[in-house]
Enzyme design. Structure first.
Site, mmCIF file in Angstrom:
data_model
loop_
_atom_site.group_PDB
_atom_site.id
_atom_site.type_symbol
_atom_site.label_atom_id
_atom_site.label_comp_id
_atom_site.label_asym_id
_atom_site.label_seq_id
_atom_site.Cartn_x
_atom_site.Cartn_y
_atom_site.Cartn_z
ATOM 1 N N SER A 69 21.572 39.044 -64.459
ATOM 2 C CA SER A 69 20.212 39.544 -64.622
ATOM 3 C C SER A 69 19.617 39.948 -63.281
ATOM 4 C CB SER A 69 19.318 38.478 -65.253
ATOM 5 O OG SER A 69 19.648 38.287 -66.599
ATOM 6 N N HIS B 73 12.155 37.785 -65.166
ATOM 7 C CA HIS B 73 12.515 36.487 -65.752
ATOM 8 C C HIS B 73 13.411 35.665 -64.830
ATOM 9 C CE1 HIS B 73 16.237 38.605 -67.310
ATOM 10 N NE2 HIS B 73 16.758 37.423 -67.030
ATOM 11 N N ASP C 33 10.025 43.783 -67.245
ATOM 12 C CA ASP C 33 10.840 42.686 -66.716
ATOM 13 C C ASP C 33 11.376 43.012 -65.323
ATOM 14 O OD1 ASP C 33 11.975 40.212 -66.630
ATOM 15 O OD2 ASP C 33 13.655 40.664 -67.954
#
Length: 498
Positions: A232, A124, A159
């Site tokens: 992230s 992402h 992810d």
């Protein structure tokens, strides 16, 4: 008279004073060693600085940019209907308008896993990006300029994304550790670029293991180390400096860290990265079954001694069907490993090599059987179940029946499309459910279709009554139902005493 332990020791001591003193000092030495071992086991470094210095050169900041279409009017500048709306619209038109493409930037983190420039991050972070640039931790021997990165491969299911940069020198890198060795309570360190503030370190402990969020292959480590937006894709390190997780998500009501962060376990990431590096995509094993967990009442209805394994609800065309697996089989073992539940089986199958022939042990008709299945590739799988032409179909039965909190009636042709049934599927549609019944508690609802009772296909009220009678005559406590909702099957066991 009570005897103190020291008195007992002295009374049993040999007559020789030298031997007595030797035993005394051996006892003292043993006690000291135990204390030292205990202190060593619980010792913590005074500072995490040595660890941070060791691994930080491999942690990177990731900047992505994407071209997005602009807005088409003065929205966000003045309220709609404002007397200044026309003025601002004229101004925008004169200056080219707001509908010109605009560049949007985003920030994230990652880490280098090889000296030749492979970098791991979250999918992402880079999804949809037109440009990706990597900023390295400042230091000797590190690239000082931003380096462009290309996407080697991505896996939205976990992810994870793998990037590659071309650097003028060998890069410092970190290696994956064994996430299965991470225990609840172990210290961990998160590194990354939180909120775009640049390189940052936070420490905490492993709060929980084997967390599942929403994905099929989820295996998250939960930690209270501070993780915020921008972290992230960054690494979660153990105290040896090995990566045990990739920081992916947080649970927060306000968008900031509240001490509940999730890192995808390194043992999952390592397999994904290896496939992305070799193939540019994932290649997961595919068994080709629909499954559900075995509950206590289902186990009793099937004849299992305890609720274990995974119940097959449907077998479309694929590897399992070719190998002879059947609906109502309970998978007890896969490729030599006991199967705990559906999540366990999905992960084991996904981790298996495409094309590998594995042994699958199933419980069928009161005994176990072993079948050999050659696995397909999950990414190529297609449910090829196609409707056929019914033959020998019984005449419609318009009657209804109440049983175990359900009111049911035969499926009519005009209902099939709405219920998600093909022309071959017969059964009884649930017309209503008593909300005070066990059937309601187990999730049965109006519109569900009962296609099998007692492992026998049914098409009429008479078929249902025959199976109820057979179950009672056999002394069974539960009635075993196959129920379809929107065409998807599952099994439910209802207590006949209800």
């Amino acid at each position: 008279m009570s005897v103190h332990p020291l008195t007992l020791t002295k009374a049993q001591s040999p007559a020789s004073p030298q031997v007595g003193w030797r035993l005394f000092w051996m006892t003292v030495l043993g006690t000291v060693l135990l204390v030292v071992q205990s202190l060593a086991a619980n010792a913590r470094p005074e500072s995490l600085a040595p660890l941070a210095e060791k691994v930080s050169p491999a942690v990177v900041n990731i900047t992505t940019s994407t071209m997005v279409e602009g807005r088409t009017g003065p929205q966000g500048v003045v309220p709609e209907g404002s007397p200044f709306e026309d003025f601002f619209r004229e101004f925008q038109d004169r200056n080219g308008g707001e509908n010109r493409p605009q560049r949007s930037s985003a920030l994230g983190s990652g880490f280098v896993i090889s000296e030749d420039g492979f970098i791991v991050t979250n999918n992402h972070v880079i999804d949809g990006a037109d440009e990706i640039e990597i900023e390295f931790f400042p230091g000797d021997g590190q690239p000082s300029d931003l380096l462009p990165a290309k996407v080697v491969g991505t896996d939205p299911n976990t992810d994870i994304a793998l990037l590659k940069v071309e650097a003028p020198m060998p890069l410092k890198f970190v290696k994956f550790g064994d996430s299965d060795m991470a225990r609840v309570g172990d210290w961990v360190v998160a590194m990354g670029n939180p909120l775009g503030q640049g390189f940052s370190v936070s420490a905490g402990i492993v709060s929980a293991r084997n967390r599942a969020l929403s994905g099929t292959y989820d295996d998250y480590i939960q930690t209270d180390a501070a993780i915020n937006r921008g972290n992230s894709g960054g690494p979660l390190f153990n105290m040896d400096g090995d990566v045990v997780g990739v920081n992916t998500a947080i649970l927060s009501p306000n968008g900031g860290s509240i001490g509940i962060g999730f890192s995808m376990a390194s043992n999952v990431v390592n397999k994904v990265v290896a496939q992305l590096k070799e193939f540019g995509e994932t290649r997961r094993g595919w068994l080709g079954v629909r499954i559900q967990d075995v509950t206590g009442d289902l186990a009793e209805a099937i004849g299992l001694a305890k609720d274990e394994g995974v119940l097959i609800t449907d077998v479309p065309d694929g590897p399992a069907k070719d190998a002879g697996l059947l609906a109502r089989d309970v998978i007890m073992s896969f490729d030599g490993f006991d199967v705990k539940d559906t999540r366990d089986l999905v992960r084991r199958v996904g981790d298996a090599e495409v094309g590998k022939t594995v042994r699958v042990v199933v419980f069928r008709d009161g005994k176990t059987e072993t079948l050999k299945v050659t696995l397909g590739r999950r990414e190529d799988s297609v449910d090829a179940s196609a409707p056929g032409t019914p033959e020998g179909k019984p005449a419609p039965d318009m009657s209804e029946k109440d049983f175990l909190g359900l009111t049911v009636g035969p499926v009519q042709d005009e209902m099939r499309e709405e219920l998600g049934l093909d022309a071959q599927t017969d059964g009884l549609v649930i017309l209503s459910v008593d909300e005070a019944s066990a059937a309601w508690e187990k999730g049965l609802r109006a519109g569900d279709v009962i296609t099998e009772v007692g492992q026998t296909k049914i098409a009429s009220i008479a078929d249902l009554e025959a199976q109820i009678d057979a179950a009672q005559e056999a002394g069974r406590k539960s009635l075993f139902l196959m129920v379809r909702r929107a065409g998807e099957p599952r099994f439910v066991a209802l207590n006949l005493g209800e």
